[in-house]
Design a protein around this motif. Structure first.
Motif, mmCIF file in Angstrom:
data_model
loop_
_atom_site.group_PDB
_atom_site.id
_atom_site.type_symbol
_atom_site.label_atom_id
_atom_site.label_comp_id
_atom_site.label_asym_id
_atom_site.label_seq_id
_atom_site.Cartn_x
_atom_site.Cartn_y
_atom_site.Cartn_z
ATOM 1 N N GLU A 6 41.608 -38.000 -21.370
ATOM 2 C CA GLU A 6 40.437 -38.861 -21.556
ATOM 3 C C GLU A 6 39.715 -39.069 -20.231
ATOM 4 O O GLU A 6 38.493 -38.998 -20.165
ATOM 5 C CB GLU A 6 40.846 -40.212 -22.133
ATOM 6 N N ARG A 7 40.469 -39.358 -19.159
ATOM 7 C CA ARG A 7 39.852 -39.555 -17.846
ATOM 8 C C ARG A 7 39.137 -38.279 -17.382
ATOM 9 O O ARG A 7 38.061 -38.344 -16.810
ATOM 10 C CB ARG A 7 40.874 -39.962 -16.785
ATOM 11 N N TRP A 8 39.773 -37.106 -17.604
ATOM 12 C CA TRP A 8 39.122 -35.840 -17.248
ATOM 13 C C TRP A 8 37.810 -35.693 -18.003
ATOM 14 O O TRP A 8 36.790 -35.317 -17.420
ATOM 15 C CB TRP A 8 40.033 -34.649 -17.570
ATOM 16 N N ALA A 9 37.838 -35.967 -19.291
ATOM 17 C CA ALA A 9 36.617 -35.853 -20.097
ATOM 18 C C ALA A 9 35.542 -36.808 -19.596
ATOM 19 O O ALA A 9 34.359 -36.442 -19.500
ATOM 20 C CB ALA A 9 36.934 -36.120 -21.567
ATOM 21 N N GLU A 10 35.939 -38.026 -19.255
ATOM 22 C CA GLU A 10 34.982 -39.004 -18.741
ATOM 23 C C GLU A 10 34.407 -38.548 -17.394
ATOM 24 O O GLU A 10 33.195 -38.632 -17.172
ATOM 25 C CB GLU A 10 35.655 -40.368 -18.598
ATOM 26 N N ALA A 11 35.275 -38.053 -16.523
ATOM 27 C CA ALA A 11 34.825 -37.588 -15.208
ATOM 28 C C ALA A 11 33.826 -36.438 -15.351
ATOM 29 O O ALA A 11 32.784 -36.426 -14.683
ATOM 30 C CB ALA A 11 36.014 -37.157 -14.358
ATOM 31 N N LEU A 12 34.129 -35.507 -16.217
ATOM 32 C CA LEU A 12 33.226 -34.372 -16.415
ATOM 33 C C LEU A 12 31.903 -34.805 -17.042
ATOM 34 O O LEU A 12 30.839 -34.300 -16.683
ATOM 35 C CB LEU A 12 33.908 -33.299 -17.260
ATOM 36 N N ALA A 13 31.966 -35.762 -17.970
ATOM 37 C CA ALA A 13 30.746 -36.260 -18.594
ATOM 38 C C ALA A 13 29.858 -36.976 -17.574
ATOM 39 O O ALA A 13 28.634 -36.812 -17.580
ATOM 40 C CB ALA A 13 31.089 -37.199 -19.751
ATOM 41 N N ILE A 14 30.475 -37.742 -16.688
ATOM 42 C CA ILE A 14 29.712 -38.435 -15.651
ATOM 43 C C ILE A 14 29.079 -37.419 -14.715
ATOM 44 O O ILE A 14 27.907 -37.537 -14.359
ATOM 45 C CB ILE A 14 30.614 -39.422 -14.887
ATOM 46 N N GLU A 15 29.851 -36.420 -14.322
ATOM 47 C CA GLU A 15 29.330 -35.364 -13.449
ATOM 48 C C GLU A 15 28.150 -34.653 -14.115
ATOM 49 O O GLU A 15 27.116 -34.417 -13.491
ATOM 50 C CB GLU A 15 30.439 -34.363 -13.135
ATOM 51 N N ARG A 16 28.283 -34.357 -15.386
ATOM 52 C CA ARG A 16 27.226 -33.656 -16.123
ATOM 53 C C ARG A 16 25.968 -34.527 -16.239
ATOM 54 O O ARG A 16 24.854 -34.053 -16.067
ATOM 55 C CB ARG A 16 27.749 -33.289 -17.508
ATOM 56 N N ARG A 17 26.165 -35.802 -16.530
ATOM 57 C CA ARG A 17 25.022 -36.687 -16.766
ATOM 58 C C ARG A 17 24.328 -37.114 -15.473
ATOM 59 O O ARG A 17 23.101 -37.158 -15.406
ATOM 60 C CB ARG A 17 25.472 -37.928 -17.524
ATOM 61 N N PHE A 18 25.113 -37.460 -14.451
ATOM 62 C CA PHE A 18 24.531 -38.045 -13.250
ATOM 63 C C PHE A 18 24.421 -37.078 -12.077
ATOM 64 O O PHE A 18 23.746 -37.378 -11.102
ATOM 65 C CB PHE A 18 25.331 -39.285 -12.826
ATOM 66 N N GLY A 19 25.095 -35.933 -12.162
ATOM 67 C CA GLY A 19 24.990 -34.930 -11.108
ATOM 68 C C GLY A 19 25.290 -35.502 -9.736
ATOM 69 O O GLY A 19 26.306 -36.142 -9.526
ATOM 70 N N GLU A 20 24.368 -35.285 -8.824
ATOM 71 C CA GLU A 20 24.574 -35.727 -7.444
ATOM 72 C C GLU A 20 24.574 -37.244 -7.296
ATOM 73 O O GLU A 20 25.008 -37.751 -6.256
ATOM 74 C CB GLU A 20 23.520 -35.096 -6.543
#
Length: 67
Positions: A6-20
């Motif tokens: 779940e944490r991995w999925a959340e981290a990847l989603a944040i990276e995808r949505r917010f980028g830099e």
């Protein structure tokens, strides 16, 4: 799904949505949760940052968004 997945999925989603701006977004969330006294929320966001992608991005600092 395990809590770590779940944490991995959340981290990847944040990276995808917010980028830099992902690091800034996380800092804002942790600050807001600290102001609210939400220790569990802070712990969750810290866990997300610890699993966040640390591979070099196409641009910017290669250490961004790493726990």
């Amino acid at each position: 799904m395990t809590p770590e997945q779940e944490r991995w999925a959340e981290a990847l989603a944040i990276e995808r949505r917010f980028g830099e701006q992902a690091t800034e977004h996380i800092a804002e969330r942790v600050t807001a949760l600290a102001a609210a006294g939400d220790d569990a929320g802070i712990a969750r966001w810290i866990a997300i940052t610890e699993l966040a992608p640390c591979t070099p991005p196409k641009t910017s600092d290669p250490n961004r968004f790493c726990g």
